[in-house]
Design a protein around this motif. Structure first.
Motif, mmCIF file in Angstrom:
data_model
loop_
_atom_site.group_PDB
_atom_site.id
_atom_site.type_symbol
_atom_site.label_atom_id
_atom_site.label_comp_id
_atom_site.label_asym_id
_atom_site.label_seq_id
_atom_site.Cartn_x
_atom_site.Cartn_y
_atom_site.Cartn_z
ATOM 1 N N THR A 6 2.453 1.729 -3.347
ATOM 2 C CA THR A 6 1.471 2.257 -4.292
ATOM 3 C C THR A 6 1.293 3.759 -4.109
ATOM 4 O O THR A 6 1.256 4.518 -5.083
ATOM 5 N N SER B 233 -5.588 2.778 -7.817
ATOM 6 C CA SER B 233 -5.109 1.403 -7.720
ATOM 7 C C SER B 233 -6.253 0.537 -7.212
ATOM 8 O O SER B 233 -7.000 0.947 -6.332
ATOM 9 N N ALA C 268 7.306 -0.773 -11.128
ATOM 10 C CA ALA C 268 6.228 0.141 -11.520
ATOM 11 C C ALA C 268 6.390 0.629 -12.957
ATOM 12 O O ALA C 268 5.424 0.991 -13.610
ATOM 13 N N SER D 269 -5.083 8.610 -5.585
ATOM 14 C CA SER D 269 -4.083 9.648 -5.378
ATOM 15 C C SER D 269 -4.681 10.913 -4.768
ATOM 16 O O SER D 269 -3.951 11.720 -4.199
ATOM 17 N N SER E 226 2.492 0.213 -13.131
ATOM 18 C CA SER E 226 1.941 -0.761 -12.186
ATOM 19 C C SER E 226 2.007 -0.223 -10.767
ATOM 20 O O SER E 226 2.906 0.525 -10.407
ATOM 21 N N ASP E 227 1.041 -0.658 -9.942
ATOM 22 C CA ASP E 227 1.043 -0.296 -8.537
ATOM 23 C C ASP E 227 1.846 -1.324 -7.729
ATOM 24 O O ASP E 227 2.459 -2.225 -8.293
ATOM 25 N N ARG F 233 0.841 -1.205 0.000
ATOM 26 C CA ARG F 233 0.000 0.000 0.000
ATOM 27 C C ARG F 233 0.880 1.260 0.000
ATOM 28 O O ARG F 233 0.644 2.202 -0.764
ATOM 29 N N ILE G 129 -2.301 0.916 -13.006
ATOM 30 C CA ILE G 129 -2.823 2.083 -12.294
ATOM 31 C C ILE G 129 -3.752 2.830 -13.237
ATOM 32 O O ILE G 129 -3.314 3.361 -14.263
ATOM 33 N N GLN H 66 2.095 6.582 -6.902
ATOM 34 C CA GLN H 66 1.098 7.568 -7.306
ATOM 35 C C GLN H 66 1.615 8.997 -7.128
ATOM 36 O O GLN H 66 1.357 9.857 -7.965
#
Length: 167
Positions: free
Chosen positions: A28, A148, A116, A164, A125-126, A25, A132, A32
Motif C-alpha cells: 500500500t 487507505s 492496484a 501518504s 486499489s491498495d 501494508r 484508495i 501510494q
C-alpha cells in the motif's frame, strides 16, 4: 504432545498473519508513493492538483468516488467535460487533454502492481483491495493525500489507516 503442537500451530498462524499484513501494508505504501508521484507530475504540468470530486465543485462523499475521480484525472480514460477543462484552466479540447495526460502519466502508472490498477477498474486499489481515497487538500499543509482504510476497511477509524503524508 497435542498441546505442544497446538501451541506451535498457533504461533505459526499468528506470525504468518503478521507477515501477510506487513506485506500488504508495504504494498500500500509503495502504491501510494507511485500515485503521489503521478499527482505531483500532474500538478507540475497543469498547475493544479487533480480534483477529488466529480464535478470538481461537489463536496466530498465517499472513498470510491474520490478514488474514481483520481483515476479519471490520472489516466484520461474518460471524456473530460467542460467543467474538467475549466477546473484545470485548459484551453484545448478534451481529446488533447486526454492524450497529454496519457503521455505524461501512464509511464509512471505502469509501475503500479497489477492489482492496484487493473484494466477496466473504476478506482485505484491498495494492498488490501480497498479503494484508495484521495483528497486534493486533506494532507499536511493542505497538500494532497491518499488514504487507505487498512486491514479493518474502515476509513473513519484512523488507527489502521495508511496515509501518504505519514500522519
Amino acid at each position: 504432545v497435542i498441546f505442544i503442537l497446538a501451541i506451535l500451530v498457533a504461533l505459526v498462524v499468528g506470525v504468518g498473519n503478521y507477515v501477510l499484513d506487513e506485506a500488504r501494508r508495504k504494498n500500500t505504501v509503495a502504491i501510494q508513493a507511485i500515485l503521489m508521484d503521478a499527482v505531483q507530475k500532474f500538478y507540475d504540468e497543469f498547475d493544479n492538483y487533480p480534483a477529488d470530486q466529480d464535478p470538481p465543485s461537489d463536496t466530498y462523499s465517499n472513498p470510491e468516488q474520490s478514488a474514481g475521480v483520481l483515476l479519471h484525472y490520472l489516466t484520461g480514460n474518460n471524456v473530460f467535460d467542460a467543467e474538467d477543462l475549466n477546473y484545470l484552466g485548459y484551453s484545448g479540447d478534451s481529446d488533447d487533454l486526454r492524450q497529454r495526460i496519457q503521455e505524461l502519466l501512464l509511464p509512471t502508472l505502469r509501475n503500479l502492481p497489477e492489482d492496484a490498477f487493473e484494466t477496466g477498474a473504476t478506482f485505484f486499489s491498495d494492498g488490501y483491495g480497498n479503494a484508495i481515497r484521495y483528497e486534493n487538500d486533506g494532507g499536511l499543509g493542505g497538500q494532497p493525500v491518499l488514504i487507505s482504510a487498512g486491514a479493518d476497511k474502515d476509513y473513519d477509524d484512523d488507527k489502521d489507516n495508511i496515509r501518504s503524508d505519514g500522519r
